[in-house]
Design a protein around this motif. Structure first.
Motif, short mmCIF file in Angstrom:
data_model
loop_
_atom_site.label_atom_id
_atom_site.label_comp_id
_atom_site.label_asym_id
_atom_site.label_seq_id
_atom_site.Cartn_x
_atom_site.Cartn_y
_atom_site.Cartn_z
N PRO A 167 0.84 -1.21 0.00
CA PRO A 167 0.00 0.00 0.00
C PRO A 167 0.87 1.25 0.00
CG PRO A 167 -0.83 -1.59 1.59
CD PRO A 167 0.49 -2.11 1.12
N THR A 168 0.59 2.14 -0.92
CA THR A 168 1.47 3.30 -1.13
C THR A 168 0.66 4.54 -1.44
OG1 THR A 168 3.17 1.84 -2.06
CG2 THR A 168 3.40 4.20 -2.51
N VAL A 169 1.10 5.66 -0.89
CA VAL A 169 0.61 6.98 -1.29
C VAL A 169 1.74 7.66 -2.05
CG1 VAL A 169 0.01 9.29 -0.48
CG2 VAL A 169 -1.12 7.29 0.51
N ASN A 170 1.44 8.14 -3.24
CA ASN A 170 2.43 8.79 -4.08
C ASN A 170 2.10 10.29 -4.14
OD1 ASN A 170 3.64 9.92 -6.62
ND2 ASN A 170 4.42 7.83 -6.80
N MET A 171 3.05 11.15 -3.74
CA MET A 171 2.89 12.60 -3.87
C MET A 171 3.93 13.11 -4.86
SD MET A 171 4.10 13.69 0.00
CE MET A 171 4.99 15.16 -0.51
N TYR A 172 3.51 13.17 -6.11
CA TYR A 172 4.40 13.47 -7.23
C TYR A 172 4.37 14.97 -7.52
CZ TYR A 172 6.11 13.68 -12.06
OH TYR A 172 6.78 14.00 -13.21
N LEU A 173 5.52 15.62 -7.44
CA LEU A 173 5.64 17.04 -7.76
C LEU A 173 5.69 17.18 -9.29
CD1 LEU A 173 6.13 19.99 -6.86
CD2 LEU A 173 8.59 19.45 -6.83
N TYR A 174 4.59 17.68 -9.86
CA TYR A 174 4.51 17.71 -11.32
C TYR A 174 4.62 19.11 -11.91
CZ TYR A 174 -0.32 19.43 -11.11
OH TYR A 174 -1.44 20.19 -10.88
N ASP A 175 4.59 20.15 -11.06
CA ASP A 175 4.65 21.51 -11.61
C ASP A 175 5.27 22.45 -10.58
OD1 ASP A 175 4.10 23.29 -13.80
OD2 ASP A 175 2.59 24.24 -12.53
N LEU A 176 6.03 23.42 -11.10
CA LEU A 176 6.76 24.35 -10.25
C LEU A 176 6.79 25.69 -10.97
CD1 LEU A 176 8.57 24.20 -7.59
CD2 LEU A 176 10.51 23.99 -9.14
N ARG A 177 6.16 26.72 -10.37
CA ARG A 177 6.15 28.03 -11.00
C ARG A 177 5.89 29.12 -9.95
NH1 ARG A 177 1.44 27.61 -15.28
NH2 ARG A 177 2.34 25.52 -15.49
N GLU A 178 6.26 30.36 -10.27
CA GLU A 178 6.06 31.44 -9.30
C GLU A 178 4.57 31.74 -9.15
OE1 GLU A 178 7.33 36.08 -8.34
OE2 GLU A 178 8.10 35.09 -10.15
N ASP A 179 4.16 32.00 -7.91
CA ASP A 179 2.79 32.40 -7.61
C ASP A 179 2.72 33.93 -7.74
OD1 ASP A 179 0.24 32.82 -6.71
OD2 ASP A 179 0.42 31.51 -4.96
N LEU A 180 2.40 34.41 -8.94
CA LEU A 180 2.45 35.85 -9.21
C LEU A 180 1.43 36.63 -8.40
CD1 LEU A 180 2.99 35.79 -13.09
CD2 LEU A 180 4.69 36.17 -11.29
N ARG A 181 0.38 35.99 -7.94
CA ARG A 181 -0.62 36.70 -7.15
C ARG A 181 -0.05 37.19 -5.83
NH1 ARG A 181 -4.82 32.10 -6.35
NH2 ARG A 181 -2.83 31.17 -5.75
N ARG A 182 1.03 36.59 -5.38
CA ARG A 182 1.59 36.94 -4.07
C ARG A 182 2.86 37.79 -4.19
NH1 ARG A 182 -1.24 33.84 -0.51
NH2 ARG A 182 -2.24 32.00 -1.43
N ARG A 183 3.22 38.23 -5.40
CA ARG A 183 4.42 39.06 -5.54
C ARG A 183 4.17 40.43 -4.94
NH1 ARG A 183 7.91 39.99 -11.00
NH2 ARG A 183 8.19 37.73 -10.76
N GLN A 184 5.13 40.93 -4.19
CA GLN A 184 5.03 42.23 -3.53
C GLN A 184 6.15 43.15 -4.00
OE1 GLN A 184 5.20 41.40 0.65
NE2 GLN A 184 3.26 40.28 0.69
N GLN A 185 5.92 44.45 -3.85
CA GLN A 185 6.92 45.45 -4.18
C GLN A 185 7.41 46.12 -2.90
OE1 GLN A 185 7.96 45.75 -7.32
NE2 GLN A 185 6.45 44.25 -8.01
N GLY A 186 8.53 46.84 -3.01
CA GLY A 186 9.01 47.58 -1.87
C GLY A 186 10.14 46.88 -1.15
N THR A 187 10.34 47.25 0.10
CA THR A 187 11.43 46.73 0.92
C THR A 187 10.89 46.34 2.28
OG1 THR A 187 13.02 48.17 -0.20
CG2 THR A 187 13.69 47.23 1.91
N LEU A 188 11.35 45.21 2.81
CA LEU A 188 10.99 44.76 4.14
C LEU A 188 12.15 45.02 5.10
CD1 LEU A 188 9.18 41.36 3.43
CD2 LEU A 188 8.19 43.64 3.69
N THR A 189 11.81 45.38 6.32
CA THR A 189 12.82 45.67 7.34
C THR A 189 12.72 44.66 8.47
OG1 THR A 189 12.74 48.04 6.85
CG2 THR A 189 13.70 47.38 8.96
N GLU A 190 13.83 44.01 8.77
CA GLU A 190 13.88 43.11 9.92
C GLU A 190 14.37 43.88 11.13
OE1 GLU A 190 16.17 39.63 9.23
OE2 GLU A 190 15.20 39.14 7.33
N ARG A 191 13.78 43.57 12.29
CA ARG A 191 14.13 44.27 13.53
C ARG A 191 14.49 43.25 14.61
NH1 ARG A 191 12.67 49.60 13.06
NH2 ARG A 191 11.30 50.06 11.28
N ASP A 192 15.32 43.69 15.54
CA ASP A 192 15.69 42.81 16.65
C ASP A 192 14.65 42.91 17.76
OD1 ASP A 192 16.17 45.20 17.95
OD2 ASP A 192 18.34 45.07 17.80
#
Length: 221
Positions: free
Chosen positions: A41-66
């Motif tokens: 008995p086997t479950v197969n999870m085959y990665l068949y496609d890989l592409r950028e999710d353009l709906r989530r692309r953001q512009q600008g700059t992010l700042t990390e803080r301590d």
């Protein structure tokens, strides 16, 4: 990043959806030759496609803080990559395969993102949500039948699971320490009734003689 998503999704299926049942979870391409060799008995999870999710692309700059709220690094927003998996169940009887698919569907439909406590590696370090889409219609430019045709196998019931994983494409730029000392004020006399602006753009006006204030900062070495 891809292997980290593989590990999280595989653990979620094996330990939660299948409750640790004696079912192997693999990443192989489910070709006709692979299916002929399968005997457990086997479950197969085959990665068949890989592409950028353009709906989530953001512009600008992010700042990390301590922990004190001081800026430490600035970098471009992460890009999201959409990983699409074709998940199938393989047993000796269709009834058992449907049961496995139903168990996975029941668990995965309750996920709008990968559980944060299961994230590993760079996914855990980023601390960002990792959205999941389950059993959504296929992209307009690709149908599941085409995937099976490309694999050379027969069409089989399957779940389509898409994971949008964040990925930093640049290490970012370190931010210098804030100025804590070395500030100097100088005051220059103005003529009576003059209106002046200081170097910060503030209007200086009041009882004559007004004074023009210049602020100079010296950063720490």
């Amino acid at each position: 990043m891809i292997h980290e998503v593989d590990a999280v999704l595989r653990g979620l299926i094996r330990e939660e959806a299948l409750s640790g049942a004696d079912v192997e979870v693999v990443l192989d391409a489910p070709t006709r030759e692979w299916a002929a060799r399968r005997n457990t008995p086997t479950v197969n999870m085959y990665l068949y496609d890989l592409r950028e999710d353009l709906r989530r692309r953001q512009q600008g700059t992010l700042t990390e803080r301590d922990a004190d709220g001081t800026a430490t690094t600035r970098h471009a927003p992460p890009r999201y990559v959409r990983l699409s998996y074709l998940i199938t169940a393989w047993t000796q009887r269709p009834e058992d395969e449907h049961q496995l698919l139903g168990a996975m569907l029941h668990r995965l439909l309750g996920c709008d993102r990968l559980p944060p406590e299961r994230l590993v590696g760079s996914l855990a370090e980023l601390g960002l949500p990792v959205p999941v889409s389950v059993a959504a219609p296929p992209p307009e430019d690709r149908g599941f039948a085409e995937v099976w045709t490309a694999l050379g196998g027969e069409l089989k019931p399957s779940l389509d699971v898409a994971v949008s994983a964040p990925l930093l494409v640049s290490p970012g730029t370190r931010v210098g320490p804030p100025v804590t000392e070395g500030m100097r004020l100088t005051m220059a006399e103005r003529g009576d009734g003059d209106r002046a602006r200081d170097e910060l753009g503030h209007l200086v006006q009041g009882e004559p003689p007004a004074r023009h204030i210049t602020i100079r900062r010296r950063t720490q070495p």
